[in-house]
Write a protein that holds these residues in place. Sequence first.
Motif, PDB file in Angstrom:
ATOM      1  N   ALA A  49      17.483  12.739  42.099  1.00  0.00           N
ATOM      2  CA  ALA A  49      17.408  13.390  40.936  1.00  0.00           C
ATOM      3  C   ALA A  49      18.254  13.213  39.931  1.00  0.00           C
ATOM      4  CB  ALA A  49      16.213  14.148  40.423  1.00  0.00           C
ATOM      5  N   GLY A  50      19.274  13.141  40.708  1.00  0.00           N
ATOM      6  CA  GLY A  50      20.944  13.271  40.280  1.00  0.00           C
ATOM      7  C   GLY A  50      20.952  14.373  40.209  1.00  0.00           C
ATOM      8  N   LEU A  51      21.042  15.226  40.177  1.00  0.00           N
ATOM      9  CA  LEU A  51      21.563  16.858  40.193  1.00  0.00           C
ATOM     10  C   LEU A  51      23.148  16.958  40.921  1.00  0.00           C
ATOM     11  CD1 LEU A  51      18.477  16.929  38.960  1.00  0.00           C
ATOM     12  CD2 LEU A  51      19.066  20.204  39.372  1.00  0.00           C
ATOM     13  N   GLN A  52      23.293  18.014  40.654  1.00  0.00           N
ATOM     14  CA  GLN A  52      24.960  17.587  41.047  1.00  0.00           C
ATOM     15  C   GLN A  52      25.276  19.161  42.025  1.00  0.00           C
ATOM     16  OE1 GLN A  52      28.169  17.483  38.532  1.00  0.00           O
ATOM     17  NE2 GLN A  52      29.773  17.518  39.367  1.00  0.00           N
ATOM     18  N   PRO A  53      25.318  18.564  43.312  1.00  0.00           N
ATOM     19  CA  PRO A  53      25.984  19.734  43.797  1.00  0.00           C
ATOM     20  C   PRO A  53      27.135  20.086  43.706  1.00  0.00           C
ATOM     21  CG  PRO A  53      26.287  17.886  45.436  1.00  0.00           C
ATOM     22  CD  PRO A  53      25.464  17.178  43.678  1.00  0.00           C
ATOM     23  N   VAL A  54      26.981  21.480  44.066  1.00  0.00           N
ATOM     24  CA  VAL A  54      28.459  22.057  44.204  1.00  0.00           C
ATOM     25  C   VAL A  54      29.017  23.123  45.388  1.00  0.00           C
ATOM     26  CG1 VAL A  54      28.275  22.657  41.520  1.00  0.00           C
ATOM     27  CG2 VAL A  54      27.750  24.433  42.763  1.00  0.00           C
ATOM     28  N   ALA A  55      27.599  23.195  45.927  1.00  0.00           N
ATOM     29  CA  ALA A  55      28.095  23.788  47.900  1.00  0.00           C
ATOM     30  C   ALA A  55      26.876  24.113  48.595  1.00  0.00           C
ATOM     31  CB  ALA A  55      28.174  25.807  47.459  1.00  0.00           C
ATOM     32  N   LEU A  56      27.283  24.261  49.428  1.00  0.00           N
ATOM     33  CA  LEU A  56      25.770  23.883  50.049  1.00  0.00           C
ATOM     34  C   LEU A  56      26.010  24.806  51.157  1.00  0.00           C
ATOM     35  CD1 LEU A  56      23.778  21.917  50.761  1.00  0.00           C
ATOM     36  CD2 LEU A  56      24.782  21.484  52.825  1.00  0.00           C
TER      37      LEU A  56
END
Length: 265
Positions: A49-56
Amino acid sequence: MLIRIDSLTAPGVSLFSRLTEAQLRMNRETAEGFFIAESPKVIRTALGAGLQPVALLCEEKHIRGDAADIVERCGDIPIYIGARELLAELTGYTLTRGVLCAMKRPVLSTVEAICRDARRVVVINGVTDTTNIGAIFRSAAALGIDGVLLTRDACDPLNRRAVRVSMGTVFLVPWTFMDGDLTQLHQYGMRTAAMALTHDSVTLDDPRLRNEPRLAIVMGTEGDGLPRQVIADADYVVRIPMQHGVDSLNVAAAAAVAFWELRKS
């Protein structure tokens, strides 16, 4: 960027451990806050959906297993890996499918934008249970609801549990918070149907409801129901016919029934 952790105080993992939902959220109307997506399926939906990840945050065994494709897509952000026991101690719960992703909150749409081309929306009034919020979103996505509007006292749809229960559908259905009363929806060409038990309510299968070209379905809390003023402001007050002396359903179940019965022609 893979980063192995062996301590609860490892740099960079506070997003997953020491920050509360409120601290993560910061301001839920801007992209300055964060939220946590849990499980590979939900994370994939969010990324799609285009959301931006910052950490996993990931159990080590999933790096080449269930989360391999996610790790590949998120290779340019910190990816913290560790043993299952450590991650459970860090987060306070056993991870579902062993993967968490911290993501930036999206900038919310406006009520006008959501209603502009919508034929069916749901208004969630004061519902604070995270499980119910997630379940309502899942039904909304599955049963053709075009948008979700929430009052300010309703639960944040990006709460970790709400996101998980929704199976990621909070990323698929447009939503925002609304101010003011129901009558504001008239300016966008919508009629309103409050789900409530009153002496003058109409049944859900009333043909007038199905024939409304644009309709907002209003759902309230299970305990107190909808406030009197909300009911008074609605164009219709609607009840689901019951049997065996049962007077109502759980709000998530009632929403699914209403969405199906009042679906777009």
